[in-house]
Enzyme design. Structure first.
Site, short mmCIF file in Angstrom:
data_model
loop_
_atom_site.label_atom_id
_atom_site.label_comp_id
_atom_site.label_asym_id
_atom_site.label_seq_id
_atom_site.Cartn_x
_atom_site.Cartn_y
_atom_site.Cartn_z
CG ASN A 1 1.39 0.56 4.33
OD1 ASN A 1 1.14 -0.61 4.03
ND2 ASN A 1 2.60 1.05 4.34
N GLY A 2 -0.77 -1.44 6.25
CA GLY A 2 -0.37 -2.38 7.30
C GLY A 2 -1.52 -3.31 7.63
NE ARG B 1 4.52 1.75 -0.12
CZ ARG B 1 5.52 1.41 0.70
NH1 ARG B 1 6.76 1.59 0.32
NH2 ARG B 1 5.26 0.92 1.88
CB CYS C 1 -0.95 0.10 1.19
SG CYS C 1 -2.11 -1.26 1.30
CD GLU D 1 17.35 -11.63 -9.72
OE1 GLU D 1 16.77 -12.09 -8.73
OE2 GLU D 1 17.08 -10.50 -10.18
CD GLU E 1 9.79 -11.06 -9.53
OE1 GLU E 1 9.13 -10.65 -8.57
OE2 GLU E 1 11.01 -10.87 -9.63
CG HIS F 1 22.95 -34.94 -6.06
ND1 HIS F 1 23.54 -36.05 -5.52
CD2 HIS F 1 23.95 -34.14 -6.49
CE1 HIS F 1 24.86 -35.92 -5.58
NE2 HIS F 1 25.13 -34.77 -6.17
CE LYS G 1 13.46 -10.14 -10.93
NZ LYS G 1 14.42 -9.96 -9.93
CE LYS H 1 11.05 -1.82 -6.39
NZ LYS H 1 11.50 -3.12 -6.95
CD1 TRP I 1 -0.21 -6.23 -3.29
CD2 TRP I 1 -0.42 -6.88 -1.16
NE1 TRP I 1 0.12 -7.57 -3.23
CE2 TRP I 1 -0.01 -8.00 -1.93
CE3 TRP I 1 -0.61 -7.07 0.20
CZ2 TRP I 1 0.22 -9.26 -1.39
CZ3 TRP I 1 -0.40 -8.33 0.75
CH2 TRP I 1 0.01 -9.41 -0.04
C1 F6R Z 1 11.98 -9.90 -6.91
C2 F6R Z 1 11.83 -8.88 -5.89
C3 F6R Z 1 11.67 -9.33 -4.48
C4 F6R Z 1 12.46 -8.41 -3.53
C5 F6R Z 1 12.16 -8.80 -2.07
C6 F6R Z 1 12.95 -7.97 -1.11
O1 F6R Z 1 12.16 -9.33 -8.17
O2 F6R Z 1 11.81 -7.70 -6.17
O3 F6R Z 1 12.04 -10.67 -4.31
O4 F6R Z 1 13.81 -8.53 -3.81
O5 F6R Z 1 10.79 -8.64 -1.82
O6 F6R Z 1 12.65 -6.62 -1.24
P1 F6R Z 1 13.59 -5.51 -0.60
O7 F6R Z 1 14.90 -5.58 -1.31
O8 F6R Z 1 12.88 -4.23 -0.83
O9 F6R Z 1 13.72 -5.87 0.84
#
Ligand code: F6R
Length: 619
Positions: A106-107, A31, A2, A488, A495, A511, A492, A614, A80
């Protein structure tokens, strides 16, 4: 999760709350984007609000078709969803006091059920399923008693459990926005005759570069010409102003098709800016760690805590710190760390990594580690965020604002900061000669230009991604620093393109995971340099042969001039030569581009993937 914005400006002609709030929400939409809403109070004391399920644009279109009466005071929210689905009714602001009070949140208010039952018994009618609406009615009830909005909010926060940033406006109090925070972010923007509140500085960076953080369990009241911060007991709190080093244009798309495309293009700059002022004459200087230098010299263990992409960057840090500074390093997901009763003491250095500085799991792990006596050093990209405030020291990555929900440029900046930390610790501990450090520094300084070169071949990756739009599963393999890059790459793809993807340590293949290989299975393999003294290259080439023999289609990411992979790979994406640890910062770039391009080929929104936000500010 949020995003929230608050604004008070001059009253009279040209009141512009709606414009400021929508601009702020646009920058905070990363967010959460389940719904958006604004509430505005004009100087006559009328409160008007609008909220709509869906992305911010739905609200913007609605307001264009049927504008609100503007005012000099307002609050805005992008959601969110947690309690209650993404509907108009559950969108914020929530109104109370016969529509005269508006509140955004927010929360998560953990004790909302008991509080709601109390209000229902008093005959309060609820229009939503949210925990937040409970807070709105509680503040309204307290306001009827006190006649003072800040006092009313202060009385209410004393009864709430959980995480919250709350902003409230009231029709009877034009020119005032009151906020409170516990375990969720809130920053103040200081303007000239106007003031701002936001979940982060991106909310108001278009209007001011002067900011102040609101601390844990603190409240703030903004008026056009004043800002007052008190603790939850009402005692005044000293706050320090800081300058925001992002400019407004950094938080705009600037002609790119998406924020993600822009942010991937900024990966060279993210590395270069993170190095800036920290490397000179072949040495690393991290002045920000001066205050903890004595304790750093005595550590006997490092634990890196982070989530998602930041945790994968942490694995790069493990390999670098152990190799260079000869101190054991563990990497742990913050949410696992905290609940497993880890053994920590004053000789443990906990390194937390977070782009946003607000990830709840990481924040709670930081607090826990400090309570146990460990010292905590944070690597963070967002000034004014909570995790740095809760840490003993911070190394800021200077990647600039990351708006696309999936992290890209922050990852290479985090890797760079960890490499700097590794060299710094090696210097303090005397585990490397100054010549060896200088050699690494020179190699690291060359990385931004090498990433530029990788980006120049992005078109080839787009073509590959276009061919693979119908792919249902992709595997990623790597060894050593190639392993976190494989993780990684897979994250990507999951998501962004909603494709099942897994990253494996290539040595683990036999394994179990090799059973997944069937004809046509696409496998990305990160191939270490043939110059690598640990001879990992022949091992990875053998892994490629093993999966090829079982019908896999192999896309290798290999160093320029590596002829050994050519006969066994269906495609080879070349990266420039770099030192073994730093190859990771190059190999990840085609995978970022690939994830984005495959998502785009499927017609998906690369900046705002489904179900995500995010900043994960709830556990
Ligand atoms: C993946 C992604 C998430 C963040 C994770 C941590 O692309 O963006 O996995 O890396 O939520 O977020 P921060 O770095 O803001 O603590």
């Amino acid at each position: 999760m949020c995003g929230i914005v608050g604004y008070v400006g001059p009253s009279g002609a040209g009141e512009k709350s709606v414009e400021v709030l929508l601009g702020g929400l646009k920058r905070l939409e990363y967010r959460g984007y389940d719904s958006a809403g604004v509430a505005v109070v004009d100087s006559e004391g009328h409160l008007d609000s609008r909220k709509r399920a869906g992305k911010l644009q739905v609200l913007v279109d609605d307001l264009e078709a049927d504008p609100l009466t503007d005012g000099a005071t307002g609050i805005g929210h992008t959601r969110w969803a947690t309690h209650g689905g993404p509907t108009d009714a559950n969108a914020h602001p929530h109104l109370a006091d016969d529509g005269k009070l508006a509140l955004i949140h927010n929360g998560i208010i953990e004790n909302f059920s008991a509080l709601k039952a109390e209000l229902l018994a008093e005959g309060v009618e609820f229009l939503s399923e949210t925990d937040s609406e409970v807070a709105a009615h509680l503040v309204a009830r307290a306001y009827r008693r006190t006649g003072d909005l800040a006092e009313a909010l202060r009385a209410v926060v004393a009864t709430l459990d959980g995480a919250f940033t709350l902003l409230v406006v009231h029709a009877d109090q034009p020119g005032v926005v009151v906020g409170a925070r516990r375990n969720s972010p809130l920053v103040i923007g200081l303007g000239d005759g106007e003031n701002f509140l936001g979940s982060d500085v991106a909310a108001f960076v278009a209007y001011t570069r002067r900011a102040m953080s609101v601390g844990q369990d603190q409240m703030v009241t903004i008026r056009p010409d004043s800002v007052e911060v008190v603790d939850f007991d009402g005692n005044p709190v000293e706050t320090t102003e800081f300058d925001i080093d992002w400019d407004a244009s950094a938080a705009e798309k600037g002609g790119w098709s998406s924020f993600m495309a822009k942010e991937i293009s900024e990966e060279p700059e993210a590395v270069a800016k993170t190095l800036l002022g920290r490397v000179a004459d072949g040495a690393v200087t991290l002045h920000e760690l001066d205050g903890v230098a004595d304790r750093l010299a005595t550590i006997d263990r490092v634990i890196v805590i982070a989530c998602g992409t930041a945790a994968y960057a942490g694995i790069l840090g493990k390999y670098a710190i152990e190799q260079w500074a000869r101190v054991p390093v563990e990497v742990e997901l913050a949410h696992e760390f905290r609940y497993r009763d880890p053994v920590l003491d004053e000789k443990t250095l906990v390194v937390s990594i977070s782009q946003s500085g607000e990830t709840m799991d990481t924040l709670m792990a930081v607090k826990y580690a400090r309570e146990q006596g460990a010292q905590v050093l944070s690597i963070c990209n967002t000034q004014g965020s909570t995790i740095p405030r809760e840490s003993d020291a911070v190394i800021y990555t200077h990647a600039g604002p990351e708006v696309a929900v999936a992290s890209t440029k922050a990852f290479v900046a985090q890797g760079t900061a960890l490499f700097l930390l590794g060299l710094h610790l090696a210097t303090l501990r005397g585990t490397m000669t100054s010549e060896a450090i200088a050699e690494q520094v020179t190699d690291l300084q060359a990385i931004p230009e090498k990433i530029e070169r990788v980006l120049e071949s992005s078109e080839r990756i787009s073509t590959l991604a276009g061919w693979m739009a119908d792919t249902r599963s992709v595997l990623f393999l790597g060894r050593h620093v190639g392993y976190p890059i494989a993780l990684e790459g897979a994250l990507k793809l999951k998501e962004l393109a909603y494709i099942h993807a897994e990253g494996f340590a290539a040595g683990e293949l036999k394994h179990g995971p090799i059973a997944l290989i069937e004809p046509g299975q696409i496998v990305f393999v990160i191939v270490p340099s043939p110059r690598d003294p640990r001879s990992l290259h022949p091992k990875v080439v053998s892994n490629i042969q093993e999966i090829r023999a079982r019908g896999a289609r192999v896309i290798a990411i290999a160093e320029e001039g590596d002829a050994a992979v050519l006969p066994f790979a269906d495609e080879v994406l070349h990266i420039p030569l770099a030192a073994p640890l730093f190859e990771s910062l190059l190999a990840v770039v085609p995978l970022h581009v690939f994830g984005m391009e495959l998502a785009a080929a499927k017609g998906l929104d690369v900046d705002q993937p489904r179900n995500l936000a995010k900043s994960v500010t709830v556990e």
